[in-house]
Design a protein around this motif. Sequence first.
Motif, PDB file in Angstrom:
ATOM      1  N   UNK A   1      -0.775   6.402   7.569  1.00  0.00           N
ATOM      2  CA  UNK A   1      -0.402   6.891   6.135  1.00  0.00           C
ATOM      3  C   UNK A   1      -0.294   5.554   5.431  1.00  0.00           C
TER       4      UNK A   1
ATOM      5  N   UNK B   1      -2.476   3.837   2.554  1.00  0.00           N
ATOM      6  CA  UNK B   1      -1.598   3.685   0.991  1.00  0.00           C
ATOM      7  C   UNK B   1      -1.994   1.928   0.910  1.00  0.00           C
TER       8      UNK B   1
ATOM      9  N   UNK C   1       5.950   3.289   4.158  1.00  0.00           N
ATOM     10  CA  UNK C   1       5.028   3.146   2.947  1.00  0.00           C
ATOM     11  C   UNK C   1       5.945   2.408   2.096  1.00  0.00           C
TER      12      UNK C   1
ATOM     13  N   UNK D   1       5.963   1.260  -1.710  1.00  0.00           N
ATOM     14  CA  UNK D   1       5.418   1.095  -2.949  1.00  0.00           C
ATOM     15  C   UNK D   1       6.027   0.061  -3.775  1.00  0.00           C
TER      16      UNK D   1
END
Lengths: 947, 512, 142, 75
Positions: free
Chosen positions: A493, A497, A794, A796
Amino acid sequence: MGYEPQADFGTPAVTAQTRVSLLIDGRAISVPTGTTVMRAAALAGGSIPKLCATDTLKQFGSCRLCLVEIDGMRGTPASCTTLASEGMVVHTQTSRLEKLRRGVMELYISDHPLDCLTCSANNDCELQDTAAQVGLRDVRYGYQGDNHLGAAPDQSNPYFDFDPSKCIVCSRCVRACDEVQGTFALTIAGRGFESKVSAGVASDDFFSSECVSCGACVAACPTATLNEKAVTAIGKPERAVITTCAYCGVGCTFRAEMRGEQVVRMVPWKDGKANRGHSCVKGRFAWGYARHQDRITTPMIRNAITEPWREVSWDEAISFAASEFKRIAAQHGNNALGGIVSSRCTNEEGFLVQKLVRAGFGTNNVDTCARVCHSPTGYGLKNTFGTSAGTQDFDSVEACDVMLVIGANPTDGHPVFASRMKRRLRQGAKLIVIDPRRTDIVRSPHIEADYHLALRPGTNVAVLTALAHVIVTEGLVDEAFVRDRCDQDEFRDWAEFVADARHSPEFLAPVIGVAAQDLRGAARLFATGGNGAIYYGLGVTEHSQGSSTVMAIANLAMATGNIGRRGVGVNPLRGQNNVQGACDMGSFPHELSGYRHVSDPAARALFEAEWGVPIDPEPGLRIPNMLDAATDGLFKGIYIQGEDILQSDPDTRHVAAGLAAMECVIVQDLFLNETANYAHVFLPGSTFLEKSGTFTNAERRIQMVRKVMEPLNGFEDWQVTQALARAMGLDWNYTHAREIMDEIARLTPTFAGVSFARLDAEGSLQWPVNAAFPDGAPIMHVDGFVRGKGKFVVTDYVPTDERTGPRYPLLLTTGRILSQYNVGAQTRRTENARWHLEDVLEIHPSDAENRGLRDGDWVRLASRAGETTLRAQITDRVAPGVVYTTFHHPTTQANVVTTDNSDWATNCPEYKVTAVQVTPSNGPSQWQLDYDAQSDAARRITATAAE
Amino acid sequence: MTRTVRISNDALALACGADHVAAAFAAAGCVVERVSSWGMHWLEPLAEIAGEGFGPLTADDVAAVLAGTSALGIGAIAAHPFIARQQRFTFARAGQTRPLSLDDYAAHGGWAGLDAARRIGPDGVIGEVTRSGLRGRGGAGFPAGIKWTTVAKAPAARKYVVCNADEGDSATFADRMVMEGDPFGLIEGMAIAAHAVGAQMGYIYVRSEYPHAIATLRGALDLAAPIIAPFRIEVRVGAGSYVCGEETALLNSLEGRRGEVRAKPPLPAIEGLFGQPTVVNNVLTLAAVPWIMAHGSAAYAAVGYGRSRGTMPIQLAGNVRYGGLFEAGFGMTLGELVMEIGGGTASGRPVHAVQVGGPLGAYHTPADFHLPFDYESFAAADGLIGHAGITVFDDSADMSAQARFAMQFCAVESCGKCTPCRIGSTRGVEVIDRIRARSGRGADPVESLPQMHNARKGGRSLAEDITLLEDLCETMKFGSLCALGGFTPYPVLSALRNFPQDFGLPAAAAAE
Amino acid sequence: MKMAPDSDIDDILTEHAGREGALLPILHDIQARFGHVGEAVIPTIAQALNISRAEVHGVISFYHDFHTTPPRLPVIKLCRAESCQARGVEALAAAFADETRVSIEPVYCLGLCSVGPNAWVGDQLYARLTPERLAALVEQVA
Amino acid sequence: MSGVDTTAKLVRMINQIVRNLLHDKDPVGAVAGHVHAFWSPRMVQQLRAHGSDGLDPVAIAALERLGQDHGHAAG
């Protein structure tokens, strides 16, 4: 403990796989290959005269006193530069050698003052000792030859004097400055008989030179040439105690050298595993605050902060505080109370404060100043690796090939470790620095970063994502490591990303403000340059995405396989001496000691059984939430041990409002700090010199703090907490800090094997110390992550809410400088202040020009939170659009300007990004004037027990 | 008929007025070629016309030379006894080529050594150099082949060849003559060394007192760059420091540091320039290599004496009648060199002393004239041949003044790192001054203070000062870090022992 | 006091940028252009080479060639080493000890040891000096 | 006097948490879990009392789930 200088083996220890055996004066000895004859002789119990050699510095071979005879070798080789070899037969004491040594010593003394008896180094002088050792009785040259006896002393440094008339030009000071400190501030000037030690250029003195006053030269000097002023003033120390520095998170070990109850000097301890014999200007010299006239040693109380303080007995102060807290609990509930644990105090003291809050106040409203510095580290590393701590020991840097320094200014904030980083860099390690400002680690003599990514403040996550993008899309991931050690789904993942085109350096470059090719180059270097180690500081954590940045760092380390061995790792550089310890000790509102959540019934049960009280299973309030609750009228009483939240926490006006809204504020501190202006009870604190306990440094190293003098106030801090607890009705009966550690060990699995007895025996231990790691763990996650599989998260990039605009077009970022420490409470009360008399605002020449500012002008620094005034310093260290200041002086109060933005996960304040405007000014702001007036009024003390 | 006149443009010829002479020949319609020097310095400026030599000339002599009426003719130069008695390997081209002419160089055997080296490969080169018996010509006489082997075997990405051209000893000028007269020879030698050890970069460290050599080398390097590529050589200029002739001090200086001596180990061959394996050889060592490669190690080793193989360019200087450069196999006696080749003193007075090996060499009396010129023989006689410079003094010299100068020179040039040299040299000057004043030392005011109970009161006798000087020399000799402090006792003690009368001592005091 | 326009120094520093061990070449060039290496340029040199000011000072003060102030008088360098001593330079130097119009400074060997006494002025060398020739040289230089 | 609207701050805080956890597979669960782990019950109650005004939909859902999973509402 008596006073004996630490043994000096002449040349540094070497590590080698093989050994050689040799015969020295008939004694057989085996030493690692590469060991010098001098060291071998010392290890064999012999003593070869020496003056230029010392085991903290590389061999130099200049004094020529250590000559020996070796069978089969011509002449008289110097033992310091001759390596031991198999079967060598060495003679260190022959009549020929005695004559040569006496001949050399005769030369030295022909150019040396004969004032030994009144010399500050009398009886503590290697020249004196060596003259005796070689049996010098006559200086046949007489004393009328050319000499340096008239050379004038340089007394410009506040802490030590340089007396060139006593100098023997052994270069130990110069070499210490080069090899140990890495500043290169000293040189030998001239040559031959005219050779002399010079700080800086000819017109410099020590103070004006590049010298950072780390004290390495003073420690290295074999004579009184470089000697502490305190030794001159007080005299030779009589006893020495090994203890741990109370400044930054490096955790240097010092020998506190005492004369009676007076500290004469603090000398770095060569066996200190964090500092390896080095020191900085703070730990080495800035201890004078301990006896500063501002120290408050008598407890004080008042009914309202508008009243002057009233000096009272300890009993009265404690019972007043307890009755107030009991009243508040009765009126407003337990959750109207709380406490703050200082990261400056010992583990034992911190543990007791949180115990008092949880067991005595009956609430989890306890927090620590780690909240405002490294709380994101705890969150981020726990999530990804499973442990809220750095992965390495400091020694690990010696095996590092590429250093990635992000949001840290080690030469100012962690100078002793920075010296070790610089040494490794001089040996050829590569360096990537991610920092909006050109800090000294970016470029200073003999070191230069391969990449300095001068990012726009607030874009750490974007930078790390861009680096990860390059590593993933260019096939630079350490696939074996990821496959074996990390969770695969999460990795996929994450990889997907970061590989997105929106995360490419080219796409993100405009956001970050750094050229895409530099981002790519840095990523490639880190991923392919060998052992990669990441060092970071508050420039990572003190952001609205502090926790995300920590996790992004962890991701990067895992993706490149840089975890679990020497030379790699994720290394948070802790700000204060015991940030790690304060966190370990359960000072957070949601966690018990050892990072166990309060909702964990098993953990809670353990404490409930030991303490005999129920523990609230719900998290308590964090510091900012406590202040919010106070302004809402729901939080009324706080016990603040050793932290000055008014100066150190962001958005000063909000902090002030919160404190002002409380009914009982107890401050326990050395001085009437800024927070005490809002306090009702002042409990005098004790310095690290006055108490026993432990600190845990940035490498999880638990080290002893030993009492070297009696507390001026009569009590160690934990005793005061115990008195308060007893007054609150708790049955505490600790008689020594060691008993508190025993309780910590009983209740905390990672500390299970820790005790004062063991620390005394072994010097230090790096947690975890338990059945799985009986001797501690210098490097973590060696065979697997503590949480099992490493977790990629992840992260962001979410821009901060703090945006520049027409009103506030510049970004302010804050930090600290070498000579001052944090809010300056200690360092401002020492001569360190001379290096930094006031906080100044660094501003780029173009921004200054746009505003018509000249260097040294007063400027008004304003944000949506507040404004202050200070002087401008024009420099290209900062990029256009970025301004920078420190927060060491309450008269400046940089935190009036910082906002209440904070890290999404931990509420660690976003000190590093504030949109501001800078305009010319001609004096202090109204807030500063008001504050000064309020501050003066709040510090009045009724003359009941006037001194 | 235009005649070609060859006149040297080396620094010595220029200092003696060669440019004026050359201009006069040119004005007289001659073609003037500026070549290297033959090394017959008492004849400079020396003009060669069709093999015949004339010198020393001034511009005023030119007309007579051209008219065939000059009394300054010496006949065929090559047949001159000073030349004819030499065995010129390193200086085979001296006097015969234009220093910056690649054509002249090639025509006189240039690049044959490099070509051979490239043919036989690095190991072959090292083998040849080792078998030739070539020893470092800088003074220490360390076998070049062993040094090169060490560097070749040291694992490193970067290696250097450094040419020590810091020729600071008085009475030496052979390095200068190579650099000014035959720069390609040195460059070829360095290129061969680089080929042998795997070095990419070379430096020639030239003392700043040799501006002509620096200019000539730079010109030559521009011309030779394509020939030695990819190896590169740069000239670096010293800055007035005798001790930088010591190899480790030289390396420090090249690195941009103070020219302090480094303790060894580590050897420069392992950790040299910028910490990398480095060949450091003297000019004469490197310049000898092309001949060895071109003619074979056996031819070279066939010449010499004992363990000193090959030829040595000996420099005759000071108060000597026939001063200049004399290259010969090791083994001629000192007496032959001074009296036969050098012709005794220039002043015509008796030879009083001969210093061999520069400022750190011993002062010999004619009683040592039997010594063969070779490293071991001189070492056995408490002397050294060093860089093979010989300074002749006549009987007007005061050897106590020369002893003082030795200490003073050491004091001026000491790097200051080690104690025996740093303080000892200054004390040495002071003690010798007292000895020369025949005074002994008076009572020292400090020692005389009443509180100085343990100090010996009163003065010290001359004899005690002599003992002190001898002890100091021993401290310096065995205690110093490098040869500057370590060898300064040689001239001092040799002067004291060999010329006691110059110190006001009876001759018997010479025997210790 | 600045001894030279920054741009001149910068030109020299730029010319040597990236060179190994560039300090001595830089100092030589600065001295050649300005006659001395003043203290004022030390920080600029140190910054360019990324070394400390102290190191630059240590190097300048080590080497006899570098001067921190401009020369006051024209300089004649007279070789005072052994070979020139053997050829009478000490008597020659003593005869000119009181010379005030030029500075006669010692140099230790110019490599012309068979034809001394020797002197060095600017880029010219002079051999076989006699009192008359040295007097003429002094006149010429003064 | 400070002019701080603590409820508005809580709204800001939870929305910020939402923005940073949007990439989680279960953002609502992640937000709920985070709030449960780190917020004192009183803060949750204060936010609930405030209603949904200004709240990110994920935050609203998380607060709802928090009540179900962890019994904060019962507090």
